[in-house]
Design a protein around this motif. Structure first.
Motif: not given
Length: 311
Positions: A205-211
């Motif tokens: 799971i990525p740690d942070g905001f993405y698009l």
């Protein structure tokens, strides 16, 4: 896949049938109120917006106890065919809390700044049954965000498509507010593998905001305009060791792309030139609920500023 990681319903390697779906449904517990959290907030906005009920979702459990959920949208009062039209959606996955409350906060506190400049259509909570259960799927164990297609089996998705249909050809942009949570890995992805009779493949799971952009219609400048604004509010997810996010190669820092129409995703329904799916990470030790909502609001504002600058 090891048996110890197998979801505790069904038989490994065999897709679920109606009995397993019923067992899954029985595990879901109502944890919050759509009426209190969403409908009441929408009522407070009637002085600023045209409020529309665009459908109703009706579900009945094994005891034939019905639950009814009106599906609500907000329209700009100053609607004009001469203006660009933008769709904002939240709660396509009901458990993604900041998407719902980000859409509502934008409508309450920020939309007035765009009055007379853009037509806004806001559907803040597309999946109310799932919102109440803090669940990704709907009552029938279907993912609404894989169901935006003709003859959709998900009534939530079908209703939103009917709302949008008369406006096709008018949309300049659509921003769909989501989260990627730790429960995607601990609950949802094991559940979907079990439901479909497939092996569970672990992911980071990525740690942070993405698009998420659209592979068929990439708009890198649009995505970067959103990221530049959001990075002032919360951190952008770094790539993993394979140069990916959530198993998908990066298009640019903080951006991946999916075949949104092919996957039946919400951002495929408008035909807009500019589309983006936000992904907030609410479980990060570097974020809090307020920051997550602020990131969603910031993303919508940045998307609108970009559209108004180029359309």
């Amino acid at each position: 896949m090891t048996l110890s990681r197998f979801y505790p319903l069904g038989t490994p390697g065999q897709p679920w049938g109606p009995a397993e779906v019923q067992q899954w449904r029985a595990r879901q517990v109502r944890q919050r109120s759509y009426a209190d959290d969403v409908l009441a907030a929408i009522e407070q906005l009637r002085a600023q917006w045209d409020v529309e009920c665009y459908g109703e979702v009706v579900y009945a459990d094994a005891a034939q106890v019905e639950e009814r959920f009106p599906l609500m949208a907000l329209r700009s009062r100053s609607w004009s065919s001469a203006l660009p039209t933008v769709l904002v959606t939240g709660g396509v996955h009901g458990y993604e809390t900041s998407g719902v409350h980000g859409a509502l906060r934008f409508a309450a506190d920020h939309a007035a700044a765009f009055a007379g400049r853009v037509n806004l259509l806001v559907a803040p909570c597309v999946s109310p049954w799932a919102y109440e259960r803090i669940q990704r799927w709907n009552f029938d164990a279907l993912d609404p965000n894989r169901s935006f297609r003709a003859d959709s089996p998900a009534p939530e998705s079908a209703a939103l498509m009917r709302l949008v249909a008369p406006l096709l050809g008018q949309f300049a942009a659509h921003i769909d507010l989501h989260e990627t949570t730790d429960t995607d890995e601990s609950e949802y992805r094991p559940a979907v593998a079990a439901r479909d009779g497939k092996a569970f493949e672990p992911c980071v799971i990525p740690d942070g905001f993405y698009l998420v952009d659209d592979t068929a219609n990439p708009q890198p400048a649009f995505q970067q305009a959103i990221l530049r604004a959001v990075e002032q509010v919360t951190h952008i997810a770094p790539a993993d060791a394979e140069g990916s996010l959530i198993g998908t190669p990066l298009e640019a820092p903080g951006v991946i792309a999916y075949d949104v129409k092919g996957w039946g995703l919400c951002t495929g329904i408008t035909g807009a030139r500019y589309t983006s799916i936000t992904e907030v990470y609410p479980d990060s030790p570097r974020a809090n609920p307020e920051q997550c909502i602020a990131a969603q609001v910031t993303a919508v504002n940045a998307a609108l500023r970009f559209v108004l600058a180029v359309v």
